[in-house]
Structure formats: C-alpha cells, structure tokens
Design an enzyme around this catalytic site. Structure first.
Site, mmCIF file in Angstrom:
data_model
loop_
_atom_site.group_PDB
_atom_site.id
_atom_site.type_symbol
_atom_site.label_atom_id
_atom_site.label_comp_id
_atom_site.label_asym_id
_atom_site.label_seq_id
_atom_site.Cartn_x
_atom_site.Cartn_y
_atom_site.Cartn_z
ATOM 1 N N ARG A 52 2.778 -14.077 -43.869
ATOM 2 C CA ARG A 52 3.420 -12.860 -43.909
ATOM 3 C C ARG A 52 4.845 -12.900 -43.439
ATOM 4 O O ARG A 52 5.537 -12.432 -43.728
ATOM 5 C CB ARG A 52 2.649 -11.887 -42.932
ATOM 6 N N CYS A 99 -2.455 -20.098 -37.234
ATOM 7 C CA CYS A 99 -3.764 -20.293 -36.510
ATOM 8 C C CYS A 99 -4.789 -20.578 -37.248
ATOM 9 O O CYS A 99 -5.394 -21.509 -36.974
ATOM 10 C CB CYS A 99 -4.076 -19.074 -35.705
ATOM 11 N N HIS A 141 -8.770 -16.594 -30.662
ATOM 12 C CA HIS A 141 -7.492 -15.568 -30.663
ATOM 13 C C HIS A 141 -7.708 -14.623 -29.412
ATOM 14 O O HIS A 141 -8.914 -14.349 -29.034
ATOM 15 C CB HIS A 141 -7.546 -14.801 -31.733
ATOM 16 N N GLU A 147 -13.473 -17.485 -32.974
ATOM 17 C CA GLU A 147 -13.494 -17.301 -34.351
ATOM 18 C C GLU A 147 -14.636 -18.179 -35.170
ATOM 19 O O GLU A 147 -14.767 -19.185 -34.622
ATOM 20 C CB GLU A 147 -12.122 -17.899 -35.019
HETATM 21 N N1 PCA Z 1 -0.882 -16.927 -33.549
HETATM 22 C C1 PCA Z 1 -0.442 -16.908 -34.834
HETATM 23 C C2 PCA Z 1 0.169 -18.199 -34.964
HETATM 24 C C3 PCA Z 1 0.595 -18.755 -33.691
HETATM 25 C C4 PCA Z 1 -0.212 -17.579 -32.829
HETATM 26 O O1 PCA Z 1 -0.338 -17.642 -31.583
HETATM 27 C C5 PCA Z 1 -1.696 -16.700 -36.068
HETATM 28 O O2 PCA Z 1 -2.467 -15.927 -35.582
HETATM 29 O O3 PCA Z 1 -1.882 -17.312 -36.897
#
Ligand code: PCA
Length: 208
Positions: A85, A138, A162, A75
């Site tokens: 959400r 996240c 991610h 990111e």
């Molecule tokens: N993904 C979520 C929160 C925890 C995770 O593994 C997110 O993208 O916010």
C-alpha cells in the site's frame, strides 16, 4: 532450546515500532536471541536469514506491528504475494509480485498458536488467532521464513505474530497496548513453543 525473536524498525511515519520495543525487553532471557529487521522487502529476508545462520534457533518467531488491532495476534497463514500500500523503507513498492517465484501459494505456521493464544488470554491479555498477515513486509518475512524452513531447515518451527500500536506512538483514535504487556504475551508464546509440540485442536472462535 534457542528461540530467535525478531522485531521491525519503525515505518510509515512512526518513530517507534512496538514489535522491536517488546522483543528487546525479552533479550535478557537466556534462551532468547533477537534481531532487528529493516522494514524493506528484500533486505528484511536477508537479515532474517543471517540471524538464523548466526543463532541456529529451533524456534523462530517474527513479530510486527499491525496498527488498529486490539490484541496480540499470532498469524496462521503466509501467502506468496507482495502487494504494498505504501513504499517500504527502501522505497520499493511491489504490487502483485510473488515473494518466491514458483513457490507454493501459502504456508501455515508451525507454531502452537491456539495453545499460545489460550495461555495469553488466561493471563488477562487480549489475543486472537489471525488468518491474514496482510500483503506487506510482515507477510513477506513470514512467507520467506516458512519457505526457508520448508526447503532447508526441517527441524525448525516458525511463525509470525502481529502486535497492536503502543500508547506512546500517539494514535489516540486507535487501540493500543503497553510494550511491557506485549512483551509478556510474547514471552508466554515462547514458553508455549517450548512445552507444546502439538497444537490444541479447538476452534479459534472458542478459545478463552
Ligand atoms: N508491520 C508491517 C511491516 C513492518 C511492521 O512492523 C506489516 O504488517 O507488514
């Protein structure tokens, strides 16, 4: 140089979270410390802060699942907003609330994400720079990490990655990536952080 890698517990009805499954696979590397973060707005940041205090890392890479993405996506930018959400694992569902009251609108990653994506792609693994970590837990952890670094830890580099669903989660209509492949990609990003101080200056769209 110690690198702290964090992953998340499962959320949203999943039984596993590939972010933690992959991070756990890297725990055998001598220079890597790991921590499991709860998928909850408030306690995730407290747990992250405790892990940083314990391990005193020079690099912190937090990892989370982004169901639907096909590749590993470091990111670029964390924004100062919580907009959930679905409720988090503690039952909280903040909407339009800042992560840090009076904090700046956003922080940029300080990891060499373009060099990392290039190295992951050259290993034959799908990867792309992402320009949004969303507005859920996240992004909250990413922003909280970068705020901590900006205000208290000037020598630490940090960022967020991610990763896709893993096949065993059973979302057969969505893209997925084996946990071992995700772990390989994260290991390559750690290597990149160790040997690259200055990120590549080439457009994200032309990385290969
Ligand atoms: N993904 C979520 C929160 C925890 C995770 O593994 C997110 O993208 O916010």
């Amino acid at each position: 140089m110690v690198t702290l890698l964090t992953g998340f517990e499962p959320f949203g009805g999943s039984l596993t979270n590939p972010s933690w499954d992959a991070v756990r696979e890297l725990a055998t590397r001598r220079e890597i410390a790991t921590a499991l973060l709860p998928c909850a707005f408030d306690s995730s940041l407290a747990t992250l802060q405790a892990a940083i205090a314990e391990h005193e890392p020079e690099v912190v890479i937090c990892v989370g699942q982004a169901g639907g993405r096909a590749g590993v996506t470091p990111e670029r930018i964390a924004v100062n907003i919580r907009d959930a959400r679905i409720p988090d694992n503690a039952g909280d569902q903040p909407i339009d609330v800042p992560v840090v009251e009076s904090g700046p609108a956003a922080y940029f990653t300080t990891l060499p994400i373009k060099a990392g994506v290039q190295r992951i792609l050259r290993a034959g693994i799908a990867a792309e720079v992402s320009h949004t970590a969303g507005t859920y837990v996240c992004n909250n952890v990413f922003y909280g990490l970068m705020h901590l670094i900006a205000t208290e830890l000037p020598n630490v580099r940090g960022g967020f990655v991610h990763v896709p669903f893993s096949p065993e989660q059973g979302y057969d209509d969505k893209p997925s990536m084996p946990v071992a492949t995700i772990a390989t990609a994260l290991g390559l990003l750690v290597d990149t952080c160790h040997d690259t101080k200055q990120d590549l200056v080439i457009s994200t769209g032309t990385l290969h």
